[in-house]
Design a protein around this motif. Structure first.
Motif, PDB file in Angstrom:
ATOM      1  N   PHE A 241       0.838  -1.203   0.000  1.00  0.00           N
ATOM      2  CA  PHE A 241       0.000   0.000   0.000  1.00  0.00           C
ATOM      3  C   PHE A 241       0.878   1.261   0.000  1.00  0.00           C
ATOM      4  O   PHE A 241       1.860   1.340   0.734  1.00  0.00           O
ATOM      5  CB  PHE A 241      -0.885  -0.040   1.253  1.00  0.00           C
TER       6      PHE A 241
ATOM      7  N   ARG B 105      -0.728   7.333   2.483  1.00  0.00           N
ATOM      8  CA  ARG B 105      -1.528   8.486   2.087  1.00  0.00           C
ATOM      9  C   ARG B 105      -1.309   9.672   3.030  1.00  0.00           C
ATOM     10  O   ARG B 105      -1.020   9.489   4.217  1.00  0.00           O
ATOM     11  CB  ARG B 105      -3.025   8.142   2.125  1.00  0.00           C
TER      12      ARG B 105
ATOM     13  N   GLU C 225      -3.529  11.608   4.471  1.00  0.00           N
ATOM     14  CA  GLU C 225      -4.409  11.625   5.660  1.00  0.00           C
ATOM     15  C   GLU C 225      -3.774  10.896   6.846  1.00  0.00           C
ATOM     16  O   GLU C 225      -4.029  11.227   8.001  1.00  0.00           O
ATOM     17  CB  GLU C 225      -5.760  10.924   5.418  1.00  0.00           C
TER      18      GLU C 225
ATOM     19  N   ASN D 220      -4.036   1.639  10.435  1.00  0.00           N
ATOM     20  CA  ASN D 220      -4.770   2.211   9.302  1.00  0.00           C
ATOM     21  C   ASN D 220      -5.228   0.985   8.514  1.00  0.00           C
ATOM     22  O   ASN D 220      -4.554   0.534   7.604  1.00  0.00           O
ATOM     23  CB  ASN D 220      -3.855   3.098   8.455  1.00  0.00           C
ATOM     24  N   PRO D 221      -6.360   0.416   8.912  1.00  0.00           N
ATOM     25  CA  PRO D 221      -6.761  -0.872   8.324  1.00  0.00           C
ATOM     26  C   PRO D 221      -7.466  -0.701   6.981  1.00  0.00           C
ATOM     27  O   PRO D 221      -7.760   0.425   6.573  1.00  0.00           O
ATOM     28  CB  PRO D 221      -7.733  -1.413   9.363  1.00  0.00           C
ATOM     29  N   PRO D 222      -7.759  -1.814   6.312  1.00  0.00           N
ATOM     30  CA  PRO D 222      -8.574  -1.709   5.096  1.00  0.00           C
ATOM     31  C   PRO D 222      -9.988  -1.306   5.487  1.00  0.00           C
ATOM     32  O   PRO D 222     -10.578  -1.950   6.353  1.00  0.00           O
ATOM     33  CB  PRO D 222      -8.542  -3.135   4.526  1.00  0.00           C
ATOM     34  N   TYR D 223     -10.526  -0.234   4.891  1.00  0.00           N
ATOM     35  CA  TYR D 223     -11.879   0.186   5.266  1.00  0.00           C
ATOM     36  C   TYR D 223     -12.772   0.549   4.088  1.00  0.00           C
ATOM     37  O   TYR D 223     -13.825   1.146   4.245  1.00  0.00           O
ATOM     38  CB  TYR D 223     -11.828   1.328   6.283  1.00  0.00           C
ATOM     39  N   VAL D 224     -12.336   0.209   2.884  1.00  0.00           N
ATOM     40  CA  VAL D 224     -13.149   0.513   1.703  1.00  0.00           C
ATOM     41  C   VAL D 224     -14.238  -0.566   1.569  1.00  0.00           C
ATOM     42  O   VAL D 224     -13.978  -1.743   1.800  1.00  0.00           O
ATOM     43  CB  VAL D 224     -12.258   0.527   0.431  1.00  0.00           C
TER      44      VAL D 224
ATOM     45  N   LEU E 294     -13.179   2.670  -7.308  1.00  0.00           N
ATOM     46  CA  LEU E 294     -11.952   3.354  -6.885  1.00  0.00           C
ATOM     47  C   LEU E 294     -11.284   4.050  -8.063  1.00  0.00           C
ATOM     48  O   LEU E 294     -11.439   3.631  -9.205  1.00  0.00           O
ATOM     49  CB  LEU E 294     -10.986   2.314  -6.312  1.00  0.00           C
TER      50      LEU E 294
ATOM     51  N   VAL F 110      -5.614   3.319  -7.809  1.00  0.00           N
ATOM     52  CA  VAL F 110      -5.811   2.569  -6.557  1.00  0.00           C
ATOM     53  C   VAL F 110      -6.074   1.084  -6.843  1.00  0.00           C
ATOM     54  O   VAL F 110      -5.721   0.219  -6.034  1.00  0.00           O
ATOM     55  CB  VAL F 110      -6.953   3.197  -5.708  1.00  0.00           C
TER      56      VAL F 110
ATOM     57  N   ALA G  27      -5.245  -4.638   1.398  1.00  0.00           N
ATOM     58  CA  ALA G  27      -4.928  -3.386   2.090  1.00  0.00           C
ATOM     59  C   ALA G  27      -6.108  -2.427   2.059  1.00  0.00           C
ATOM     60  O   ALA G  27      -6.148  -1.458   2.810  1.00  0.00           O
ATOM     61  CB  ALA G  27      -3.716  -2.726   1.440  1.00  0.00           C
ATOM     62  N   LEU G  28      -7.058  -2.696   1.162  1.00  0.00           N
ATOM     63  CA  LEU G  28      -8.128  -1.728   0.913  1.00  0.00           C
ATOM     64  C   LEU G  28      -9.497  -2.151   1.420  1.00  0.00           C
ATOM     65  O   LEU G  28     -10.197  -1.377   2.074  1.00  0.00           O
ATOM     66  CB  LEU G  28      -8.252  -1.487  -0.601  1.00  0.00           C
TER      67      LEU G  28
HETATM   68  N1  GLN Z   1      -7.783   6.094   1.758  1.00  0.00           N
HETATM   69  C1  GLN Z   1      -7.543   4.882   1.012  1.00  0.00           C
HETATM   70  C2  GLN Z   1      -7.933   5.065  -0.440  1.00  0.00           C
HETATM   71  O1  GLN Z   1      -7.426   5.958  -1.019  1.00  0.00           O
HETATM   72  C3  GLN Z   1      -8.143   3.687   1.691  1.00  0.00           C
HETATM   73  C4  GLN Z   1      -7.281   3.379   2.832  1.00  0.00           C
HETATM   74  C5  GLN Z   1      -7.704   2.276   3.690  1.00  0.00           C
HETATM   75  O2  GLN Z   1      -8.557   1.432   3.372  1.00  0.00           O
HETATM   76  N2  GLN Z   1      -7.104   2.261   4.813  1.00  0.00           N
HETATM   77  O3  GLN Z   1      -8.695   4.347  -1.040  1.00  0.00           O
END
Ligand code: GLN
Ligand code: SAM
Length: 257
Positions: free
Chosen positions: A81, A84, A86, A178-182, A188, A192, A199-200
């Motif tokens: 990954f 980013r 953020e 910073n886990p996968p949170y999508v 996307l 990406v 990771a996503l």
């Molecule tokens: N912010 C990420 C993106 O650009 C996602 C990162 C995450 O899942 N930790 O898609």
């Protein structure tokens, strides 16, 4: 072909000049300032190969094998990954908590390139434990830790959540991730889609990782700091978990203490 000409043509092909300069700089080892004042010099013959690769959507940072994060340049490669902007906010929050609470041991779940843990190690005296399900992430984090001179204070193990550190769990004071949170199926940006799916994607609602983590671990007496998606704040607020905002004013981090 001359540098000036190459920039002009790649621009016509659709590549922003800033990216053309980054690619030329990577290929020649010269700074952007040098390139701009030597437009008559010959450009590296590989340039247009890279331009085509980039225009196919392939991430710029996988081509140049590095990404600036927080205060340094991190090595990255395909399969890991790309850190980013953020997430720099997550690092700042962690450094502040570590200094204020005099924390000695932290654990990061999902180190990726090591951007988070290595940045924290550079700014504090903590010891870090780090996991990732990806063998490549462990390898790249080890390399970055060594490049930044903090490898003696990080212990990296492959595995899910904090399973590889079960016996040390009681010593961990701060858990960061910073886990996968999508959401599964989310559309996307093209670049990406070249990054590792593990990771996503965080399941159907993007919350799989958090739900599983809080089910598996008793976090009493520990601080938990994690990044979240900007549309996930409500879910955590409903559970009386503190939600913090990023630089652009969006919900981005959760803090449990
Ligand atoms: N912010 C990420 C993106 O650009 C996602 C990162 C995450 O899942 N930790 O898609
Ligand atoms: N920490 C890095 C950063 O912020 O740039 C990488 C974050 S990336 C969004 C998430 C990372 O967590 C990936 O490297 C992925 O392989 C890893 N990962 C996903 N699920 C995991 C789990 N259950 N346990 C450990 N690592 C996990």
């Amino acid at each position: 072909m001359k540098i000036g000409e190459a920039i002009k043509i790649s621009k016509r092909m659709g590549l922003p000049e800033t990216e053309a300069l980054i690619l030329l700089s990577y290929l020649s080892g010269n700074s952007k300032e040098y390139l701009l004042s030597h437009l008559e010099e010959e450009c590296n013959e590989k340039f247009f190969l890279f331009v085509k690769k980039r225009l196919s959507g392939y991430p710029l940072h996988y081509i140049i094998k590095k990404k600036h994060f927080f205060k340094g340049e991190f090595y990255v490669e395909e399969g890991v990954f790309i850190p980013r902007f953020e997430t720099e906010g997550l690092v700042e929050l962690a450094i502040d908590i570590i200094k204020r609470r005099k924390i000695g041991t932290i654990a990061e779940i999902g180190v990726g390139s090591g951007a988070v843990s290595v940045s924290i190690l550079c700014e504090t005296n903590v010891r870090a434990l780090g996991t990732d399900v990806s063998e490549k992430a462990i390898k790249v984090t080890r390399l970055n830790a060594s490049n930044f001179g903090v490898e003696s204070r990080i212990d990296l193990r492959k595995g899910r959540f904090l399973e590889p550190f079960r016996s040390e769990y009681k010593n961990i004071e701060l858990i960061i991730s910073n886990p996968p949170y999508v959401r599964q199926g989310a559309i996307l940006p093209e670049d990406v889609t070249f990054e590792p799916p593990e990771a996503l994607f965080g399941g159907e609602d993007g919350l799989y990782f958090y739900k599983e983590f809080f089910k598996l671990y008793d976090t009493s007496g520990k601080i938990v700091l994690m990044e979240i998606g900007d549309d996930q704040g409500e879910y955590f607020r409903k559970q009386n978990i503190t939600v913090l905002k990023d630089y652009s004013g969006k919900d981005r981090y959760i803090l449990v203490e």
